[in-house]
Design a protein around this motif. Structure first.
Motif, PDB file in Angstrom:
ATOM      1  N   TYR A 153       0.975  -1.123   0.071  1.00 47.00           N
ATOM      2  CA  TYR A 153      -0.011   0.006   0.134  1.00 47.00           C
ATOM      3  C   TYR A 153       0.959   1.440  -0.057  1.00 47.00           C
ATOM      4  CZ  TYR A 153      -2.477   3.833   2.432  1.00 47.00           C
ATOM      5  OH  TYR A 153      -3.084   4.978   2.932  1.00 47.00           O
ATOM      6  N   ASN A 173      -7.481   2.344  -0.630  1.00 47.06           N
ATOM      7  CA  ASN A 173      -6.651   1.129  -1.113  1.00 47.06           C
ATOM      8  C   ASN A 173      -6.115   1.139  -2.525  1.00 47.06           C
ATOM      9  OD1 ASN A 173      -8.720  -0.576  -2.121  1.00 47.06           O
ATOM     10  ND2 ASN A 173      -9.457  -0.602  -0.053  1.00 47.06           N
ATOM     11  N   PHE A 188      -4.707  -4.040   0.287  1.00 50.28           N
ATOM     12  CA  PHE A 188      -3.822  -3.347   0.445  1.00 50.28           C
ATOM     13  C   PHE A 188      -4.034  -2.010   0.911  1.00 50.28           C
ATOM     14  CE2 PHE A 188      -3.208  -6.043  -3.375  1.00 50.28           C
ATOM     15  CZ  PHE A 188      -2.006  -6.735  -2.813  1.00 50.28           C
ATOM     16  N   GLU A 189      -4.005  -1.923   2.376  1.00 51.11           N
ATOM     17  CA  GLU A 189      -4.384  -0.634   3.021  1.00 51.11           C
ATOM     18  C   GLU A 189      -3.271  -0.299   4.183  1.00 51.11           C
ATOM     19  OE1 GLU A 189      -8.182  -1.110   4.368  1.00 51.11           O
ATOM     20  OE2 GLU A 189      -7.928  -3.107   5.361  1.00 51.11           O
TER      21      GLU A 189
END
Length: 233
Positions: A153, A173, A188-189
């Motif tokens: 991320y 994200n 994806f954060e």
């Protein structure tokens, strides 16, 4: 997961085919609603009757709404027409026998038709398409088994900013895992310390615009780990 890879490839292949076929149906009088309905018909023609994304098989955004980031559960297509020149994003979420597809593309409408990327005249449009491709290539080269979702991320958002663009995603994200239930998705954060493993399928889908500009670009593929690294499904 490896045993099912071919099943995922088939569903994702349908999404890619539909995103090719839809081009000939888009005219200057087409609306988001009409494009979304036609995508649904094309998916059904290829044997896809369901969507995993809140019953939203095609999320279409164009023109003034291309920078809008909205969940499928809150999406309602507008009656805004394509007009003489426009940018259109289409995000497909097909489902068949519990297998997900997830694919989005950005289309450029100039001179009364969808243009191949090499024929796009508007410099802002052409640059946005190239930036999306660059980001996907960087993602494939950067991501490795064992990296955390947060690590990826930060890397990808840093790259977006270095290129003079901004992330438009309403959650910030840049992708998620492919699951059997929506609520099980890993993103994806920030603060997601989960590590990627070799059996995961995951998307990369940066929704971006050049800082201060009005056009939002999307490009989404599903990826997986092969013997040679990250590959597109």
């Amino acid at each position: 997961m490896n045993d099912k890879l071919a099943e995922y490839q088939k569903v994702q292949a349908v999404a890619k085919i539909v995103l090719e076929e839809i081009e000939k149906f888009i005219t200057e009088n087409s609306t988001e609603k009409e494009i979304a309905e036609q995508c649904k018909k094309l998916l059904e023609k290829h044997g896809i009757q369901e969507s995993w994304y809140y019953g939203c098989p095609a999320l279409v955004l164009l023109g003034s709404r291309s920078c809008v980031s909205v969940s499928g559960k809150d999406y309602f297509p507008s009656e805004e027409k394509v007009g003489a020149e426009n940018l259109i994003t289409i995000d497909l979420s097909p489902l068949k026998n519990g297998i997900w597809g997830d694919c989005s593309r950005t289309f450029i409408f100039e001179n009364r038709k969808i243009q191949a990327k090499e024929n796009v005249k508007n410099d802002e449009f052409a640059e946005g398409l190239k930036i999306e491709e660059f980001l996907h290539n960087h993602f494939k080269n950067y991501v490795k088994v064992g990296m955390t979702f947060e690590q990826i991320y930060f890397e990808m958002n840093s790259e977006i900013q270095k290129l003079g663009y901004e992330n438009l995603d309403f959650l910030g994200n840049v992708g998620h895992t492919i699951e059997t239930k929506k609520e099980n998705r890993l993103y994806f954060e920030k603060d997601n310390k989960t590590k990627l493993n070799e059996n995961m399928l995951f998307t990369f889908e940066p929704h971006i615009r050049k800082a201060g500009k009005k056009w939002g670009f999307k490009l989404e593929n599903i990826y997986y780990f092969s013997a040679v690294g990250v590959e597109e499904l």
